[in-house]
Design a protein around this motif. Structure first.
Motif, short mmCIF file in Angstrom:
data_model
loop_
_atom_site.label_atom_id
_atom_site.label_comp_id
_atom_site.label_asym_id
_atom_site.label_seq_id
_atom_site.Cartn_x
_atom_site.Cartn_y
_atom_site.Cartn_z
N UNK A 73 -26.37 -68.16 37.11
CA UNK A 73 -25.08 -68.84 37.17
C UNK A 73 -24.70 -69.14 38.63
N UNK A 74 -24.98 -68.19 39.50
CA UNK A 74 -24.67 -68.38 40.91
C UNK A 74 -25.42 -69.59 41.48
N UNK A 75 -26.67 -69.78 41.08
CA UNK A 75 -27.46 -70.89 41.58
C UNK A 75 -26.97 -72.23 41.05
N UNK A 76 -26.48 -72.24 39.81
CA UNK A 76 -26.07 -73.50 39.18
C UNK A 76 -24.62 -73.88 39.49
N UNK A 77 -23.84 -72.93 39.95
CA UNK A 77 -22.41 -73.16 40.13
C UNK A 77 -22.08 -74.35 41.04
N UNK A 78 -22.72 -74.51 42.19
CA UNK A 78 -22.36 -75.64 43.07
C UNK A 78 -22.66 -77.00 42.48
N UNK A 79 -23.49 -77.04 41.41
CA UNK A 79 -23.89 -78.32 40.82
C UNK A 79 -23.15 -78.63 39.53
N UNK A 80 -22.25 -77.75 39.12
CA UNK A 80 -21.46 -77.97 37.91
C UNK A 80 -20.24 -78.82 38.28
N UNK A 81 -20.28 -80.09 37.91
CA UNK A 81 -19.21 -81.02 38.29
C UNK A 81 -18.19 -81.23 37.17
N UNK A 82 -18.26 -80.42 36.12
CA UNK A 82 -17.24 -80.49 35.07
C UNK A 82 -15.92 -79.98 35.63
N UNK A 83 -14.82 -80.33 34.96
CA UNK A 83 -13.50 -79.87 35.40
C UNK A 83 -13.43 -78.35 35.43
N UNK A 84 -13.97 -77.70 34.40
CA UNK A 84 -13.95 -76.23 34.36
C UNK A 84 -14.84 -75.64 35.44
N UNK A 85 -15.99 -76.27 35.67
CA UNK A 85 -16.90 -75.76 36.69
C UNK A 85 -16.31 -75.87 38.08
N UNK A 86 -15.66 -76.99 38.37
CA UNK A 86 -15.03 -77.16 39.68
C UNK A 86 -13.88 -76.19 39.87
N UNK A 87 -13.11 -75.98 38.80
CA UNK A 87 -12.00 -75.02 38.87
C UNK A 87 -12.52 -73.61 39.11
N UNK A 88 -13.65 -73.28 38.45
CA UNK A 88 -14.24 -71.95 38.64
C UNK A 88 -14.76 -71.80 40.07
N UNK A 89 -15.45 -72.83 40.58
CA UNK A 89 -16.03 -72.76 41.93
C UNK A 89 -14.96 -72.47 42.97
N UNK A 90 -13.76 -73.00 42.75
CA UNK A 90 -12.64 -72.78 43.66
C UNK A 90 -12.29 -71.30 43.77
N UNK A 91 -12.58 -70.54 42.72
CA UNK A 91 -12.24 -69.12 42.68
C UNK A 91 -13.34 -68.23 43.25
N UNK A 92 -14.32 -68.83 43.91
CA UNK A 92 -15.39 -68.02 44.50
C UNK A 92 -15.20 -67.80 46.00
N UNK A 93 -14.14 -68.37 46.55
CA UNK A 93 -13.89 -68.26 47.99
C UNK A 93 -12.82 -67.21 48.28
N UNK A 94 -12.72 -66.78 49.54
CA UNK A 94 -11.70 -65.79 49.89
C UNK A 94 -10.32 -66.42 49.79
#
Length: 299
Positions: A100-121
């Motif tokens: 999941x960590x490897x695929x996360x930056x390439x998930x351009x769905x609305x849910x994926x982008x929203x999730x990616x935002x929650x991986x930063x400090x």
């Protein structure tokens, strides 16, 4: 399960407050498993301005201004809601955390982008190697994500002492990690920091726990007050809520109020005042099982 929630906050000021601007997040939000029928917000003194809005994360917020001089402010929210029991996915059926960590930056769905935002400090959840070091034993390569996250939840529960009054809302998460004590807010911040230190999306959830458990079930830590837990992104299975204070997946005893990056995004009440001097705050929460909802006024 149907619940009636009463959340009362009383501010008592040493000196007169001439004006106050406040925002509250006290209306339970709608989720796939939670439906809020009604929320009534009572404020004393009566606000000159009261404006409901949605914040950046989709939480229901209300902004109000008090222009009447006062020594005391009383805010009460009364809500009726329903929570559907939904079995979580089997931990071993969730994807490997490193996949999941490897695929996360390439998930351009609305849910994926929203999730990616929650991986930063975020302001209250820094990224530090110390958090990654604490979490790494739970995350060997290829381990299913939810299985690993539950292991981390249990590790925090076992290693940290629940000690009310030992910390405050400004206590840094690194200090909590070092001292190994705190309250639900601290445990949530530590688990979020651990997950994000590995690159995994996690968000902070504020809410409540049922005050009186069903017969034969234990009373959860955090009842009678606001509670906090963690939500971890698992890909196709979506967000799964984990409660490190009670070492479990959040279920139908957990009422979701709001979510964000950390506590600062979802504080139940915050604001600025002119005057007041010193002050005291008292909070009382009651979450009771109810019968048929009125759909009108939860009083």
């Amino acid at each position: 399960m149907r619940y009636r929630v009463t959340h009362t906050t009383t501010y008592a000021y040493d000196e007169l407050v001439s004006i106050g601007h406040n925002e509250v997040r006290l209306e339970p939000r709608a989720t796939p498993r939670q439906r809020c029928f009604a929320t009534v917000l009572e404020i004393d003194p009566t606000p000159a301005v009261l404006s409901p809005e949605l914040d950046y994360f989709g939480n229901r917020a209300s902004f109000f201004t008090l222009q009447e001089p006062h020594h005391r402010m009383l805010v009460t929210a009364r809500s009726e809601l329903e929570i559907a029991a939904a079995p979580p996915p089997r931990p071993e059926a969730t994807p490997a955390w490193d996949d999941l960590l490897s695929s996360l930056p390439y998930d351009t769905s609305a849910e994926g982008l929203s999730a990616f935002e929650m991986s930063f400090e975020s302001p209250l959840v820094p990224l530090s190697p110390a958090f990654a070091e604490f979490a790494e034993p739970c995350f060997p390569p290829g381990r299913p994500l939810l299985e690993a996250a539950l292991d981390l939840t249990g590790r925090i529960h076992a290693a940290f002492e629940y000690r009310p009054g030992a910390t405050s809302v400004t206590t840094p998460a690194l200090e909590v990690l070092e001292q190994r004590h705190g309250v639900c807010q601290d445990f949530a911040h530590v688990e979020i920091a651990c997950l994000r230190a590995l690159g995994l999306p996690a968000r902070y959830v504020s809410g409540y726990i049922r005050t009186h458990p069903p017969p034969g079930r234990e009373r959860l830590v955090g009842a009678d007050a606001s509670h906090a837990w963690v939500s971890v992104w698992t890909g196709e299975a979506g967000w799964i809520d984990l409660d490190p204070t009670n070492d479990r997946i959040a279920g139908d005893q957990h009422v979701t109020l709001a979510w964000g990056r950390d506590y600062a995004d979802v504080a139940p009440i915050k604001g600025v005042i002119l005057g007041g001097g010193g002050h005291t705050v008292e909070v009382a929460v009651e979450v009771e099982e109810s019968e048929e909802p009125s759909h009108e006024d939860p009083r």
